[in-house]
Design a protein around this motif. Structure first.
Motif, PDB file in Angstrom:
ATOM      1  N   PRO A 234       0.785  -1.244   0.000  1.00 48.80           N
ATOM      2  CA  PRO A 234       0.000   0.000   0.000  1.00 48.80           C
ATOM      3  C   PRO A 234       0.810   1.284   0.000  1.00 48.80           C
ATOM      4  O   PRO A 234       0.529   2.188  -0.791  1.00 48.80           O
ATOM      5  CB  PRO A 234      -0.852  -0.119   1.267  1.00 48.80           C
ATOM      6  CG  PRO A 234      -0.194  -1.162   2.104  1.00 48.80           C
ATOM      7  CD  PRO A 234       0.447  -2.098   1.148  1.00 48.80           C
ATOM      8  N   LEU A 235       1.803   1.405   0.874  1.00 48.72           N
ATOM      9  CA  LEU A 235       2.545   2.662   0.958  1.00 48.72           C
ATOM     10  C   LEU A 235       3.322   2.939  -0.320  1.00 48.72           C
ATOM     11  O   LEU A 235       3.349   4.074  -0.814  1.00 48.72           O
ATOM     12  CB  LEU A 235       3.497   2.634   2.153  1.00 48.72           C
ATOM     13  CG  LEU A 235       2.828   2.579   3.532  1.00 48.72           C
ATOM     14  CD1 LEU A 235       3.871   2.437   4.630  1.00 48.72           C
ATOM     15  CD2 LEU A 235       1.973   3.819   3.764  1.00 48.72           C
ATOM     16  N   ARG A 236       3.963   1.914  -0.878  1.00 50.06           N
ATOM     17  CA  ARG A 236       4.710   2.112  -2.123  1.00 50.06           C
ATOM     18  C   ARG A 236       3.760   2.443  -3.271  1.00 50.06           C
ATOM     19  O   ARG A 236       4.070   3.294  -4.115  1.00 50.06           O
ATOM     20  CB  ARG A 236       5.519   0.851  -2.440  1.00 50.06           C
ATOM     21  CG  ARG A 236       6.538   1.003  -3.574  1.00 50.06           C
ATOM     22  CD  ARG A 236       7.639   1.986  -3.224  1.00 50.06           C
ATOM     23  NE  ARG A 236       8.354   1.619  -2.017  1.00 50.06           N
ATOM     24  CZ  ARG A 236       9.492   0.931  -2.023  1.00 50.06           C
ATOM     25  NH1 ARG A 236      10.037   0.535  -3.172  1.00 50.06           N
ATOM     26  NH2 ARG A 236      10.116   0.667  -0.888  1.00 50.06           N
ATOM     27  N   LEU A 237       2.610   1.779  -3.303  1.00 52.13           N
ATOM     28  CA  LEU A 237       1.624   2.046  -4.353  1.00 52.13           C
ATOM     29  C   LEU A 237       1.120   3.479  -4.285  1.00 52.13           C
ATOM     30  O   LEU A 237       1.053   4.182  -5.305  1.00 52.13           O
ATOM     31  CB  LEU A 237       0.454   1.073  -4.229  1.00 52.13           C
ATOM     32  CG  LEU A 237      -0.731   1.326  -5.169  1.00 52.13           C
ATOM     33  CD1 LEU A 237      -0.309   1.150  -6.619  1.00 52.13           C
ATOM     34  CD2 LEU A 237      -1.891   0.400  -4.840  1.00 52.13           C
ATOM     35  N   VAL A 238       0.762   3.945  -3.088  1.00 51.88           N
ATOM     36  CA  VAL A 238       0.230   5.297  -2.941  1.00 51.88           C
ATOM     37  C   VAL A 238       1.303   6.327  -3.290  1.00 51.88           C
ATOM     38  O   VAL A 238       1.010   7.353  -3.921  1.00 51.88           O
ATOM     39  CB  VAL A 238      -0.306   5.525  -1.517  1.00 51.88           C
ATOM     40  CG1 VAL A 238      -0.751   6.965  -1.341  1.00 51.88           C
ATOM     41  CG2 VAL A 238      -1.469   4.598  -1.247  1.00 51.88           C
ATOM     42  N   ALA A 239       2.544   6.080  -2.873  1.00 51.72           N
ATOM     43  CA  ALA A 239       3.624   7.013  -3.201  1.00 51.72           C
ATOM     44  C   ALA A 239       3.796   7.149  -4.711  1.00 51.72           C
ATOM     45  O   ALA A 239       3.916   8.261  -5.241  1.00 51.72           O
ATOM     46  CB  ALA A 239       4.928   6.538  -2.559  1.00 51.72           C
TER      47      ALA A 239
ATOM     48  N   PRO B 243       7.307  11.447   2.021  1.00 52.89           N
ATOM     49  CA  PRO B 243       7.182  10.716   3.290  1.00 52.89           C
ATOM     50  C   PRO B 243       6.639   9.305   3.116  1.00 52.89           C
ATOM     51  O   PRO B 243       6.994   8.397   3.873  1.00 52.89           O
ATOM     52  CB  PRO B 243       6.232  11.583   4.122  1.00 52.89           C
ATOM     53  CG  PRO B 243       5.488  12.407   3.132  1.00 52.89           C
ATOM     54  CD  PRO B 243       6.447  12.645   2.011  1.00 52.89           C
ATOM     55  N   LEU B 244       5.795   9.108   2.103  1.00 52.71           N
ATOM     56  CA  LEU B 244       5.253   7.775   1.870  1.00 52.71           C
ATOM     57  C   LEU B 244       6.325   6.823   1.350  1.00 52.71           C
ATOM     58  O   LEU B 244       6.359   5.648   1.727  1.00 52.71           O
ATOM     59  CB  LEU B 244       4.073   7.846   0.900  1.00 52.71           C
ATOM     60  CG  LEU B 244       2.812   8.506   1.463  1.00 52.71           C
ATOM     61  CD1 LEU B 244       1.778   8.726   0.377  1.00 52.71           C
ATOM     62  CD2 LEU B 244       2.224   7.648   2.581  1.00 52.71           C
ATOM     63  N   PHE B 245       7.202   7.326   0.481  1.00 48.50           N
ATOM     64  CA  PHE B 245       8.327   6.510   0.028  1.00 48.50           C
ATOM     65  C   PHE B 245       9.237   6.150   1.203  1.00 48.50           C
ATOM     66  O   PHE B 245       9.706   5.016   1.317  1.00 48.50           O
ATOM     67  CB  PHE B 245       9.134   7.245  -1.047  1.00 48.50           C
ATOM     68  CG  PHE B 245       8.647   7.010  -2.448  1.00 48.50           C
ATOM     69  CD1 PHE B 245       8.571   5.728  -2.976  1.00 48.50           C
ATOM     70  CD2 PHE B 245       8.261   8.074  -3.256  1.00 48.50           C
ATOM     71  CE1 PHE B 245       8.118   5.498  -4.276  1.00 48.50           C
ATOM     72  CE2 PHE B 245       7.815   7.860  -4.554  1.00 48.50           C
ATOM     73  CZ  PHE B 245       7.747   6.576  -5.061  1.00 48.50           C
ATOM     74  N   LEU B 246       9.494   7.120   2.083  1.00 44.79           N
ATOM     75  CA  LEU B 246      10.353   6.876   3.240  1.00 44.79           C
ATOM     76  C   LEU B 246       9.718   5.860   4.193  1.00 44.79           C
ATOM     77  O   LEU B 246      10.404   4.958   4.707  1.00 44.79           O
ATOM     78  CB  LEU B 246      10.631   8.188   3.978  1.00 44.79           C
ATOM     79  CG  LEU B 246      11.469   9.217   3.204  1.00 44.79           C
ATOM     80  CD1 LEU B 246      11.598  10.510   3.998  1.00 44.79           C
ATOM     81  CD2 LEU B 246      12.849   8.656   2.858  1.00 44.79           C
TER      82      LEU B 246
END
Length: 215
Positions: free
Chosen positions: A20-25, A180-183
Motif C-alpha cells: 500500500p505505501l509504495r503504491l500510494v507514493a 514521506p510515503l516513500f520513506l
C-alpha cells in the motif's frame, strides 16, 4: 460518486500487485507529475511563490500523504464498497467542519441535507461494520480518516484564498506527499514485491488520473 467508486475498486485491484505505501507514493507522484505537465499549457508558473510554500508543505506532508495513505491501507481491512462510501463522505464533513472551523452559517436546508446524508452513510455502512469484530473495524475507520484528511485539504485551500491557482495547490502537494510515503515504505516495506505487469502499470496510470477529480 460512480467515478470515485471505480477508483476504489481499481485501487483494491492494484493493492494485489504492490504494497500500500509504495503504491500510494507512486500514485501521488504520477498524479502530481501529470498536473505539473499542464502548467506550461495553462500559462501557470512552474515554481510557487515563497509565501505559498508553507501551505504547500502542510497540504502535501501533513494532509495529502495522510489522506491517501489511510485510504489505501483501509482497503486491506475492508471491502471497496464500504471504503468508497466512507471515503467519499467529504461533503458531509465539509459542512460540519466549515461551521465549526470557519464559522459558516448552518441553514435549515444545509442541516437537513447533513442529517439525511449521515443517515444514508449509516444505513449503507452499519450492516457491514456491525458484523465485524472490533479489530476488523479499523478499515472503515481508516476510510473515514481519509475523508477527514481530504476535507481538511479543501478547507486549507479555501483559506489560502481565491487568488491562488487551485492547480498549483494540487500538483505540488501531490509530488511532496510522495516523499514521506516513500520513506515510510522503505522502513515498513523493505522488500516490496511489485508486479510490474502491463495491467499494473495501467492501473497505476488510471489511479493517477483519478486524483484529478479531487483537485
Amino acid at each position: 460518486m460512480l467515478a470515485s467508486a471505480t477508483c476504489f475498486v481499481t485501487l483494491k485491484a492494484a493493492l494485489e500487485q504492490a504494497p500500500p505505501l509504495r503504491l500510494v507514493a507512486l500514485r501521488l507522484l504520477i498524479g502530481g507529475a501529470m498536473l505539473l505537465a499542464l502548467f506550461p499549457v495553462m500559462g501557470i508558473r512552474l515554481v510557487p511563490s515563497r509565501d505559498l510554500w508553507p501551505w504547500i508543505i502542510v497540504l502535501g506532508i501533513a494532509v495529502t500523504a495522510f489522506a491517501y495513505g489511510t485510504m489505501a491501507i483501509s482497503l486491506g481491512y475492508t471491502g471497496a464498497g464500504i471504503a468508497s462510501v466512507l471515503g467519499n463522505s467529504q461533503p458531509l464533513l465539509a459542512v460540519a467542519l466549515g461551521v465549526w472551523l470557519l464559522g459558516e452559517r448552518l441553514t435549515r436546508m444545509r442541516l437537513l441535507a447533513l442529517l439525511l446524508g449521515l443517515v444514508g452513510v449509516v444505513l449503507v455502512a452499519f450492516p457491514a461494520t456491525s458484523e465485524m469484530a472490533v479489530g476488523g473495524q479499523i478499515g472503515p475507520l481508516l476510510a473515514l480518516a481519509s475523508s477527514v484528511g481530504l476535507v481538511t485539504a479543501s478547507l486549507i485551500v479555501k483559506h489560502v484564498g481565491p487568488g491562488v491557482s487551485r492547480l498549483m495547490l494540487a500538483a505540488w502537494p501531490l509530488v511532496l506527499s510522495s516523499v514521506p510515503l516513500f520513506l515510510l515504505s522503505l522502513a515498513l516495506e523493505p522488500d516490496p514485491k511489485i508486479t510490474w505487469s502491463l495491467q499494473f502499470i495501467s492501473l497505476l496510470l488510471f489511479l493517477g488520473i483519478c486524483i484529478f477529480q479531487r483537485t
